[in-house]
Design an enzyme around this catalytic site. Structure first.
Site, PDB file in Angstrom:
ATOM      1  CG  HIS A  88      75.125  73.646  47.148  1.00 53.75           C
ATOM      2  ND1 HIS A  88      74.684  75.188  46.924  1.00 53.75           N
ATOM      3  CD2 HIS A  88      75.976  73.889  46.320  1.00 53.75           C
ATOM      4  CE1 HIS A  88      75.483  76.210  46.915  1.00 53.75           C
ATOM      5  NE2 HIS A  88      76.921  75.417  46.859  1.00 53.75           N
ATOM      6  CG  ASP A 143      64.997  70.665  46.676  1.00 50.27           C
ATOM      7  OD1 ASP A 143      66.588  70.435  47.037  1.00 50.27           O
ATOM      8  OD2 ASP A 143      64.360  70.934  46.992  1.00 50.27           O
TER       9      ASP A 143
HETATM   10  P1  ADQ Z   1      67.727  73.193  42.995  1.00 46.45           P
HETATM   11  O1  ADQ Z   1      67.843  72.144  42.707  1.00 46.45           O
HETATM   12  O2  ADQ Z   1      68.593  73.816  41.380  1.00 46.45           O
HETATM   13  O3  ADQ Z   1      69.434  73.667  44.161  1.00 46.45           O
HETATM   14  P2  ADQ Z   1      66.496  75.198  44.449  1.00 46.45           P
HETATM   15  O4  ADQ Z   1      66.914  75.219  45.849  1.00 46.45           O
HETATM   16  O5  ADQ Z   1      65.159  75.416  44.398  1.00 46.45           O
HETATM   17  O6  ADQ Z   1      66.737  73.932  43.583  1.00 46.45           O
HETATM   18  O7  ADQ Z   1      66.719  76.298  43.558  1.00 46.45           O
HETATM   19  C1  ADQ Z   1      66.334  76.220  41.887  1.00 46.45           C
HETATM   20  C2  ADQ Z   1      66.674  77.898  41.810  1.00 46.45           C
HETATM   21  O8  ADQ Z   1      66.145  78.172  40.583  1.00 46.45           O
HETATM   22  C3  ADQ Z   1      65.995  79.156  42.410  1.00 46.45           C
HETATM   23  O9  ADQ Z   1      66.910  79.885  42.661  1.00 46.45           O
HETATM   24  C4  ADQ Z   1      64.256  79.413  41.512  1.00 46.45           C
HETATM   25  O10 ADQ Z   1      64.454  80.655  41.569  1.00 46.45           O
HETATM   26  C5  ADQ Z   1      65.205  78.615  39.943  1.00 46.45           C
HETATM   27  N1  ADQ Z   1      64.260  78.305  38.997  1.00 46.45           N
HETATM   28  C6  ADQ Z   1      63.336  76.893  39.349  1.00 46.45           C
HETATM   29  N2  ADQ Z   1      62.671  76.812  38.259  1.00 46.45           N
HETATM   30  C7  ADQ Z   1      62.643  78.212  37.736  1.00 46.45           C
HETATM   31  C8  ADQ Z   1      61.748  78.259  36.366  1.00 46.45           C
HETATM   32  N3  ADQ Z   1      61.881  77.754  35.447  1.00 46.45           N
HETATM   33  N4  ADQ Z   1      62.584  80.092  36.106  1.00 46.45           N
HETATM   34  C9  ADQ Z   1      62.901  80.600  36.420  1.00 46.45           C
HETATM   35  N5  ADQ Z   1      63.392  79.623  37.738  1.00 46.45           N
HETATM   36  C10 ADQ Z   1      63.786  78.705  37.678  1.00 46.45           C
HETATM   37  C11 ADQ Z   1      70.046  73.090  44.769  1.00 46.45           C
HETATM   38  C12 ADQ Z   1      69.466  71.651  45.811  1.00 46.45           C
HETATM   39  C13 ADQ Z   1      68.540  72.939  46.917  1.00 46.45           C
HETATM   40  C14 ADQ Z   1      69.813  74.246  47.466  1.00 46.45           C
HETATM   41  C15 ADQ Z   1      70.043  74.613  46.705  1.00 46.45           C
HETATM   42  C16 ADQ Z   1      71.129  75.820  47.269  1.00 46.45           C
HETATM   43  O11 ADQ Z   1      69.240  70.851  45.068  1.00 46.45           O
HETATM   44  O12 ADQ Z   1      67.947  71.582  47.657  1.00 46.45           O
HETATM   45  O13 ADQ Z   1      68.499  74.858  47.614  1.00 46.45           O
HETATM   46  O14 ADQ Z   1      71.628  74.048  45.243  1.00 46.45           O
HETATM   47  O15 ADQ Z   1      71.874  75.260  47.846  1.00 46.45           O
END
Ligand code: ADQ
Length: 735
Positions: free
Chosen positions: A169, A377
């Site tokens: 990921h 990311d």
């Molecule tokens: P993350 O680093 O966790 O994931 P991201 O892809 O942005 O990053 O996903 C975050 C998730 O958490 C989103 O669904 C978002 O809605 C939720 N989230 C974040 N902050 C929040 C908050 N304050 N309140 C509620 N919900 C919140 C890792 C990798 C990424 C990759 C994903 C999936 O780092 O690059 O996209 O896995 O593969």
């Protein structure tokens, strides 16, 4: 997936976190990209999810599983209990202080402790034990992410037939950075246990291939790599979201509508910028705040008119740098608000917590700009969620250092380190005409809907299935292991025999120099014993020139020898060599040599091996990646140069060989068989592609043995040149 194929998801964390609170167990949904993406898929596929529930107290209390089962609501969660010490060293240690910073290009944040590496191995082993305990034949095991990179190979050992896929990921970094990690070779080998290894983007995939080559010494093709006799598929599969979950809430969820009208009321007349992240140093939060300050500095007219709503959910709070980041963000928010706020306007609304999905969707919907600013990311789901929840008037401002940027070209792409230009992009987004906003958003929305989480997982599952089926088919096609006893018995029973051995890579190591491919001790004597039996015709084929063969084996009476792949032949009993083909021209050699010299000059460590009828350029000792690239260039160049001639350039293992087309090992074999038409024992040993022809010519009943296990037209295989020599010794001893 059909019904008897069960999906087994394995990830570090379960989608729920459990904590003891007095007599009760409190269960909470986990946040983060992996859970967001996988949860809907598990619900659809009736699978099981294996992971750690975030509870350091360990198991032993049956009421805990009950609480988890209640929270699972129809899904099946299986707990891996990790002792507190392991969690600290494996999760907070090696995973988050070594792999995470290195894979996100933050080497300065990287710290390494050998204890933590050992705990990483131990934790992967614990996951392995739980998977093996729960797996059923036919399951498709889907291993997730950087915490479990050793697991595929561990599972492959215990469950050799299992269908295993791995998805990373986070980004896979350039091999220059990857090589900083102690444990790097093991991580690569760990992944190679899978049938499919998938990444978000082609760039990550290319970095992985380059690490395989430069760190692991393993060559790969564009979408596959061979390891331990298996083919592992490599793919770029950008993850998606379940867009209807967001859109649906906007249309039908009372809470979402409630938040939406509240925000519309509260921020009336103002432009809203929204950003949502885990509070992590890779997400670029301080840079975003500084950029926002710059924006207010240079645009007095925006003061009072634009609000940045920043939602940052705390994560990994025990790890170093995170507490510091939290302080830094709070300070910056305080500074900006202190400097610019007015009684009726707060420039930055900072929520330092997770918020509910209902609230999140309302925020996305109300925002004029979704600002996604990571410094690195893997993908970034927030960008896609913003698009899915937007009502058509918003603009996505997206860091080009995210995987998402590769497929979201209609966003305004920015380099988050360049504060000035990012501020300009925000200005541009604020000023963008409504048609342009709608067009861009519509194109993004269509793509987010099409490349959704279900399409992503279905493709992943399909590819694992295909790769595993291919593996099973290849196992059936593999030759059987040669039995020295059976071969020796057949040898003994025969009246007349033909024995033909390739030399390099078969009986001796394949090397560029004479010294490297000199015969192992005792080989000459063994061949001499075989050749001394009048019932035998014994022949040796080498890529080397006649002088070398003469020196190594010239004293063996009766031995047939072919030098330079069969261009020159010395029949058994003869003292002279003769060319296999009349009217040989070697005019092509001079121009080819001058090209080779130029290439040898460019790749330090590479050597040219000039023979009478052929030439080879070897680059075993050169930089592997550069060498491979140069070899491709050379082969391409020579192909054009030699297109009108009877000479061709062929890429071999770490070499390019140039030789006339008429040189064929199989022709030599033909001659041997004509010499002994009545032979009732035919035996051939070989190891490379040209030997496949030799095996074919020997006929279906011959004892054909390939050195090294791989699909082959040989009937048998033996592991190494040493084993091949041992086979000859057995025959020589039983005559
Ligand atoms: P993350 O680093 O966790 O994931 P991201 O892809 O942005 O990053 O996903 C975050 C998730 O958490 C989103 O669904 C978002 O809605 C939720 N989230 C974040 N902050 C929040 C908050 N304050 N309140 C509620 N919900 C919140 C890792 C990798 C990424 C990759 C994903 C999936 O780092 O690059 O996209 O896995 O593969």
């Amino acid at each position: 997936m059909d019904s008897e194929q069960r999906l087994v998801v394995v990830s570090n964390r379960l989608p729920v976190t459990i904590r003891r609170s007095g007599e009760e167990w409190r269960v909470q949904a986990s946040s983060g990209g992996l859970v967001t993406a996988m949860d809907p898929i598990l619900r659809r596929n009736d699978g099981i999810w294996i992971g750690w529930p975030g509870d350091p107290s360990g198991g032993g209390d049956p009421s805990r599983q009950e609480a988890i089962d209640r929270a699972a609501g129809g899904r099946r969660f299986i707990v891996v209990d990790l002792p507190e010490r392991v969690v600290e060293l494996f999760y907070e240690g090696y995973s988050n202080q070594a792999i995470w910073p290195v894979f996100h290009y933050f080497p300065a944040f990287f710290s390494y402790d050998p204890e933590a590496w050992r705990a990483y191995i131990e934790a992967n082993r614990m996951f392995h034990d739980v998977v093996v305990e729960n797996a059923r034949a036919g399951d498709l095991i889907w291993v997730h992410d950087y915490q479990l990179m050793l697991l595929p190979a561990m599972l492959r050992q215990s469950l050799p037939d299992a269908r295993i896929g791995f998805f990373l990921h986070i980004p896979f970094p350039s091999s220059e950075v990857f090589r900083l990690l102690p444990g790097r070779e093991d991580l690569l080998q760990g992944l190679l246990g899978a049938d499919l290894i998938a990444f978000h983007t082609h760039a990550h995939l290319q970095h992985f291939r380059s690490a395989l080559l430069r760190v692991g010494g393993v060559e790969s093709r564009m979408n596959a790599v061979e390891s331990a006799g298996r083919t592992i598929r490599l793919e770029a599969l950008p993850i998606g979201i379940a867009p209807e979950e967001f859109r649906g809430m906007l249309e039908g969820n009372a809470q979402t509508r409630h938040f939406l009208s509240e925000y519309e009321e509260r921020f009336r007349g103002r432009r809203i910028i929204v950003s949502v992240d885990r509070l992590d140093y890779t997400k670029g939060i301080p840079l975003r705040l500084r950029t926002f300050r710059r924006l207010l500095e240079r645009n007095a007219d925006l003061r009072g008119r634009v609000t940045l709503i920043q939602v940052a959910v705390p994560s990994r709070e025990k790890a170093p740098f995170y507490a510091q980041l939290r302080r830094q963000v709070n300070e910056l928010v305080g500074e900006i608000n202190g400097e610019y706020a007015a009684p009726d306007w707060t420039p930055v609304v900072h929520l330092n917590r997770g918020i509910s999905r209902a609230q999140l969707v309302a925020l996305y919907a109300v925002a004029d700009i979704g600002w996604v600013n990571p410094l690195r990311d893997g993908m970034n789901l927030v960008a896609k969620e913003y698009v899915a929840s937007n009502r058509g008037g918003g603009v996505l401002v997206l860091s080009e250092l995210t995987g998402a940027a590769e497929e979201m070209g209609e966003a305004l792409l920015v380099n988050p380190f360049d504060e000035e230009r990012t501020a300009e992009a925000i200005e541009r987004a604020l000023d963008m005409p409504v048609e342009e906003r709608r067009d861009r958003m519509e194109a993004l929305r269509r793509r987010v809907e099409r490349n959704n989480a279900f399409a992503w997982s279905e493709r992943f599952i399909e590819l694992v299935g295909e790769a595993a089926a291919e593996r099973a088919r290849r196992v059936e096609e593999l030759p059987g292991q040669a039995s020295p006893e059976a071969i020796a018995a057949s040898y003994r029973a025969a009246r007349e025999r033909v024995l033909c051995f390739s030399y390099e890579g078969t009986l001796a190591p394949a090397g560029a120099s004479r010294r490297q491919s000199a015969p192992p001790p005792g080989l000459e004597k063994t061949i001499a014993r075989l050749a001394a039996d009048p019932a035998n015709l014994v022949a040796l084929i080498s890529v080397r020139g006649r002088a070398d063969l003469e020196q190594w084996f010239g004293g063996i009476p009766g031995l047939w020898m072919a030098a330079e792949h069969g261009a020159l032949i010395r029949p058994g009993g003869a003292l002279e060599w003769r060319a296999a083909h009349p009217n040989l021209s070697t005019e092509w050699k001079a121009p080819v040599m001058s090209v080779l010299e130029q290439f040898a000059d460019r790749a330090p460590g590479s050597v040219i091996d000039e023979r009478e009828y052929s030439v080879a350029w070897h680059y075993r000792l050169s930089d592997p990646q550069f060498g491979d690239w140069l070899a491709g260039e050379l082969a391409g160049f020579l192909e054009r140069m030699l297109s009108e001639t009877q000479v061709s350039a062929v890429r071999g293992h770490k070499c390019v060989e140039i030789r006339p087309l008429w040189i064929q090992k199989a022709q030599f074999v033909e001659q041997l068989l004509e010499e002994r038409p009545g032979a009732d024992f035919r035996f051939a040993l070989g190891s490379d592609r040209a030997d496949e022809d030799v095996f074919g010519r020997m006929g279906p009943r011959a004892w054909t043995v390939r050195v090294g296990r791989a699909p082959s037209s040989a009937r048998f295989w033996t592991p190494s040149p040493d084993d091949a020599v041992e086979l000859l010794r057995r025959m020589a001893g039983s005559g």
